[in-house]
Design a protein around this motif. Structure first.
Motif, PDB file in Angstrom:
ATOM      1  N   MET A 197      38.839  15.391  18.948  1.00  0.00           N
ATOM      2  CA  MET A 197      38.065  14.858  20.071  1.00  0.00           C
ATOM      3  C   MET A 197      37.745  15.962  21.076  1.00  0.00           C
ATOM      4  SD  MET A 197      38.638  11.736  22.743  1.00  0.00           S
ATOM      5  CE  MET A 197      38.797  10.636  21.412  1.00  0.00           C
ATOM      6  N   LEU A 198      36.509  15.917  21.603  1.00  0.00           N
ATOM      7  CA  LEU A 198      36.100  16.922  22.585  1.00  0.00           C
ATOM      8  C   LEU A 198      36.626  16.548  23.973  1.00  0.00           C
ATOM      9  CD1 LEU A 198      34.342  19.534  22.686  1.00  0.00           C
ATOM     10  CD2 LEU A 198      32.518  18.076  23.609  1.00  0.00           C
ATOM     11  N   ASN A 199      37.384  17.466  24.577  1.00  0.00           N
ATOM     12  CA  ASN A 199      37.866  17.296  25.951  1.00  0.00           C
ATOM     13  C   ASN A 199      36.990  18.127  26.872  1.00  0.00           C
ATOM     14  OD1 ASN A 199      40.473  15.795  25.392  1.00  0.00           O
ATOM     15  ND2 ASN A 199      40.720  17.592  24.065  1.00  0.00           N
ATOM     16  N   ALA A 200      37.105  17.896  28.181  1.00  0.00           N
ATOM     17  CA  ALA A 200      36.289  18.693  29.116  1.00  0.00           C
ATOM     18  C   ALA A 200      37.156  19.722  29.816  1.00  0.00           C
ATOM     19  CB  ALA A 200      35.631  17.787  30.138  1.00  0.00           C
ATOM     20  N   LEU A 201      36.626  20.949  29.892  1.00  0.00           N
ATOM     21  CA  LEU A 201      37.307  21.993  30.646  1.00  0.00           C
ATOM     22  C   LEU A 201      36.454  22.324  31.867  1.00  0.00           C
ATOM     23  CD1 LEU A 201      39.716  23.969  30.687  1.00  0.00           C
ATOM     24  CD2 LEU A 201      38.203  25.664  29.663  1.00  0.00           C
ATOM     25  N   SER A 202      37.084  22.382  33.028  1.00  0.00           N
ATOM     26  CA  SER A 202      36.327  22.703  34.238  1.00  0.00           C
ATOM     27  C   SER A 202      37.056  23.770  35.042  1.00  0.00           C
ATOM     28  CB  SER A 202      36.103  21.439  35.065  1.00  0.00           C
ATOM     29  OG  SER A 202      37.321  20.822  35.382  1.00  0.00           O
ATOM     30  N   ILE A 203      36.254  24.599  35.698  1.00  0.00           N
ATOM     31  CA  ILE A 203      36.802  25.686  36.520  1.00  0.00           C
ATOM     32  C   ILE A 203      36.207  25.549  37.913  1.00  0.00           C
ATOM     33  CG2 ILE A 203      36.755  28.200  36.871  1.00  0.00           C
ATOM     34  CD1 ILE A 203      36.430  27.156  33.380  1.00  0.00           C
ATOM     35  N   ASP A 204      37.055  25.433  38.935  1.00  0.00           N
ATOM     36  CA  ASP A 204      36.552  25.370  40.309  1.00  0.00           C
ATOM     37  C   ASP A 204      36.426  26.806  40.796  1.00  0.00           C
ATOM     38  OD1 ASP A 204      36.747  22.683  39.911  1.00  0.00           O
ATOM     39  OD2 ASP A 204      38.328  22.324  41.391  1.00  0.00           O
ATOM     40  N   LEU A 205      35.183  27.265  40.976  1.00  0.00           N
ATOM     41  CA  LEU A 205      34.948  28.676  41.268  1.00  0.00           C
ATOM     42  C   LEU A 205      34.992  28.936  42.776  1.00  0.00           C
ATOM     43  CD1 LEU A 205      34.165  31.030  39.149  1.00  0.00           C
ATOM     44  CD2 LEU A 205      32.144  31.161  40.577  1.00  0.00           C
ATOM     45  N   GLU A 206      36.152  29.405  43.208  1.00  0.00           N
ATOM     46  CA  GLU A 206      36.389  29.754  44.614  1.00  0.00           C
ATOM     47  C   GLU A 206      37.364  30.913  44.612  1.00  0.00           C
ATOM     48  OE1 GLU A 206      37.995  25.876  45.208  1.00  0.00           O
ATOM     49  OE2 GLU A 206      40.059  26.580  45.128  1.00  0.00           O
ATOM     50  N   ASP A 207      37.394  31.684  45.714  1.00  0.00           N
ATOM     51  CA  ASP A 207      38.336  32.805  45.756  1.00  0.00           C
ATOM     52  C   ASP A 207      39.686  32.324  46.297  1.00  0.00           C
ATOM     53  OD1 ASP A 207      39.188  35.394  45.335  1.00  0.00           O
ATOM     54  OD2 ASP A 207      37.347  36.266  46.119  1.00  0.00           O
ATOM     55  N   TYR A 208      40.702  33.189  46.201  1.00  0.00           N
ATOM     56  CA  TYR A 208      42.073  32.774  46.557  1.00  0.00           C
ATOM     57  C   TYR A 208      42.210  32.304  47.994  1.00  0.00           C
ATOM     58  CZ  TYR A 208      42.196  37.361  48.766  1.00  0.00           C
ATOM     59  OH  TYR A 208      41.902  38.430  49.556  1.00  0.00           O
ATOM     60  N   PHE A 209      41.342  32.791  48.917  1.00  0.00           N
ATOM     61  CA  PHE A 209      41.505  32.437  50.337  1.00  0.00           C
ATOM     62  C   PHE A 209      40.674  31.229  50.748  1.00  0.00           C
ATOM     63  CE2 PHE A 209      38.297  35.764  49.927  1.00  0.00           C
ATOM     64  CZ  PHE A 209      37.219  35.202  50.577  1.00  0.00           C
ATOM     65  N   HIS A 210      39.876  30.672  49.825  1.00  0.00           N
ATOM     66  CA  HIS A 210      39.046  29.503  50.162  1.00  0.00           C
ATOM     67  C   HIS A 210      39.811  28.188  50.110  1.00  0.00           C
ATOM     68  CE1 HIS A 210      35.470  32.038  48.644  1.00  0.00           C
ATOM     69  NE2 HIS A 210      35.399  31.971  49.960  1.00  0.00           N
ATOM     70  N   VAL A 211      40.998  28.189  49.547  1.00  0.00           N
ATOM     71  CA  VAL A 211      41.689  26.942  49.198  1.00  0.00           C
ATOM     72  C   VAL A 211      42.129  26.128  50.427  1.00  0.00           C
ATOM     73  CG1 VAL A 211      42.554  27.933  47.048  1.00  0.00           C
ATOM     74  CG2 VAL A 211      43.949  28.076  49.098  1.00  0.00           C
ATOM     75  N   SER A 212      42.292  24.830  50.232  1.00  0.00           N
ATOM     76  CA  SER A 212      42.693  23.953  51.342  1.00  0.00           C
ATOM     77  C   SER A 212      44.079  24.302  51.883  1.00  0.00           C
ATOM     78  CB  SER A 212      42.668  22.493  50.894  1.00  0.00           C
ATOM     79  OG  SER A 212      41.362  22.149  50.511  1.00  0.00           O
ATOM     80  N   ASN A 213      44.958  24.844  51.047  1.00  0.00           N
ATOM     81  CA  ASN A 213      46.291  25.231  51.524  1.00  0.00           C
ATOM     82  C   ASN A 213      46.233  26.333  52.586  1.00  0.00           C
ATOM     83  OD1 ASN A 213      48.244  23.615  50.225  1.00  0.00           O
ATOM     84  ND2 ASN A 213      47.883  24.706  48.306  1.00  0.00           N
ATOM     85  N   PHE A 214      45.126  27.088  52.634  1.00  0.00           N
ATOM     86  CA  PHE A 214      44.991  28.178  53.616  1.00  0.00           C
ATOM     87  C   PHE A 214      44.161  27.763  54.825  1.00  0.00           C
ATOM     88  CE2 PHE A 214      45.532  31.841  50.274  1.00  0.00           C
ATOM     89  CZ  PHE A 214      46.828  31.399  50.037  1.00  0.00           C
ATOM     90  N   GLU A 215      43.695  26.511  54.828  1.00  0.00           N
ATOM     91  CA  GLU A 215      42.911  25.989  55.955  1.00  0.00           C
ATOM     92  C   GLU A 215      43.740  26.187  57.231  1.00  0.00           C
ATOM     93  OE1 GLU A 215      39.928  23.521  55.232  1.00  0.00           O
ATOM     94  OE2 GLU A 215      39.491  24.237  57.264  1.00  0.00           O
ATOM     95  N   GLY A 216      43.149  26.810  58.244  1.00  0.00           N
ATOM     96  CA  GLY A 216      43.891  27.066  59.482  1.00  0.00           C
ATOM     97  C   GLY A 216      44.608  28.412  59.470  1.00  0.00           C
ATOM     98  N   TYR A 217      44.775  29.018  58.302  1.00  0.00           N
ATOM     99  CA  TYR A 217      45.457  30.333  58.213  1.00  0.00           C
ATOM    100  C   TYR A 217      44.440  31.436  57.924  1.00  0.00           C
ATOM    101  CZ  TYR A 217      49.446  27.298  58.111  1.00  0.00           C
ATOM    102  OH  TYR A 217      50.352  26.327  58.448  1.00  0.00           O
ATOM    103  N   VAL A 218      43.407  31.093  57.144  1.00  0.00           N
ATOM    104  CA  VAL A 218      42.293  32.030  56.940  1.00  0.00           C
ATOM    105  C   VAL A 218      41.030  31.284  57.381  1.00  0.00           C
ATOM    106  CG1 VAL A 218      41.067  33.509  55.304  1.00  0.00           C
ATOM    107  CG2 VAL A 218      43.480  32.976  54.897  1.00  0.00           C
ATOM    108  N   PRO A 219      40.677  31.370  58.680  1.00  0.00           N
ATOM    109  CA  PRO A 219      39.522  30.602  59.161  1.00  0.00           C
ATOM    110  C   PRO A 219      38.212  31.062  58.515  1.00  0.00           C
ATOM    111  CG  PRO A 219      40.505  31.934  60.929  1.00  0.00           C
ATOM    112  CD  PRO A 219      41.333  32.156  59.712  1.00  0.00           C
TER     113      PRO A 219
END
Ligand SMILES: [Zn+2]
Length: 279
Positions: free
Chosen positions: A1-23
């Motif tokens: 069966m065909l599954n889907a592979l997806s890649i969220d293309l963002e750099d390491y500092f764009h992530v929500s965990n860094f919100e407020g730390y890397v404005p």
């Protein structure tokens, strides 16, 4: 069966965990690592002859057109991850519409083709911003892959269907393609990728995907980020839980993904929902 592979293309500092730390005002001054880490991803995909869907930030598409063209010319699907990684439920409907328009046109300018898919920042779709599906459909998107049917402190609609389905609302239709969960003791365990892929042993992930394929006869929808293959990325000081979520097991993510690519069939999201000629 065909599954889907997806890649969220963002750099390491764009992530929500860094919100407020890397404005966002500092983003333009940060050293970019996305080109190098995306090349690693493209190499890995070509090694296993896998085509994937890349959900790309408009911010990146504006600055790195040739990178986006290179991904497309390798046969992968380009889709939108919004413009600058704002959480969908923190935007008003008008702001959301402006954000997806800006990201869509940045991507379409980069590749010279229309795009059809969208994934919200950090799966930021909850019950109170459900209007977003109608806006996506109005703006020409044919599918969305943002509703995570799980309990989580930042996202999720736990009772949502676990597999792709067409949603009809106010005369608009759009496919919703949720990231994968595994049903265990009546609870939806998120296994789709990112932090979950880094947390769980790869044999367990492979077991879950094979159960989804064989028992439930459905495709799995898996995701990861290029920065998860970049264990040398600069360390940014953030609180413990956020730090764990971002840095845990970066050293062996590539091996785990390779294991899954070797043992299962993967394609683009457009392929698994049969949007012919659009992947
Ligand atoms: Zn993201």
């Amino acid at each position: 069966m065909l599954n889907a592979l997806s890649i969220d293309l963002e750099d390491y500092f764009h992530v929500s965990n860094f919100e407020g730390y890397v404005p966002r005002s500092r983003w333009s001054f940060m050293p970019l690592r996305i080109e190098e880490s995306t090349m690693k991803v493209l190499k890995l995909l070509s090694l296993y002859r896998v085509k994937a869907t890349f959900f790309v930030l408009g911010w990146i598409a504006e600055r790195m057109k040739s990178l986006i063209r290179e991904i497309r010319s390798a046969g992968h699907e380009i889709a939108s991850h919004g413009y600058d990684h704002r959480l969908a439920y923190e935007m008003s409907p008008e702001e959301f519409r402006a954000d997806i328009r800006r990201s869509k046109s940045a991507l379409e300018n980069a590749i010279g083709e229309r795009i059809y898919g969208y994934r919200a920042t950090s799966y930021s779709v909850v019950r109170h911003n459900f209007w977003y599906l109608q806006i996506l459909a109005e703006e020409g998107f044919l599918y969305d892959s943002s509703i995570f049917p799980v309990y989580h402190d930042r996202y999720g609609i736990p009772e949502w269907d676990r597999f792709p389905k067409i949603v009809e609302d106010n005369g608009h239709t759009i496919y919703e393609v949720p990231p994968s969960t595994f049903k265990i003791l009546g609870y939806n365990l998120p296994i789709a990728g990112g932090g979950y892929l880094r947390l769980f042993p790869v044999k367990f992930l492979a077991y879950c995907i094979s159960k989804i394929n064989m028992n439930e006869r459905k495709p799995a929808v898996i995701y990861f980020h290029p920065w998860e293959l970049d264990s040398d990325q600069p360390r940014i000081k953030i609180p413990l839980l956020k730090s764990f979520r971002h840095y845990n097991n970066l050293h062996n993510t590539e091996k785990k993904i390779a294991h899954l690519l070797k043992n299962f069939s993967f394609g683009t999201i457009s392929e698994i929902i049969s949007l012919k000629g659009r992947s």
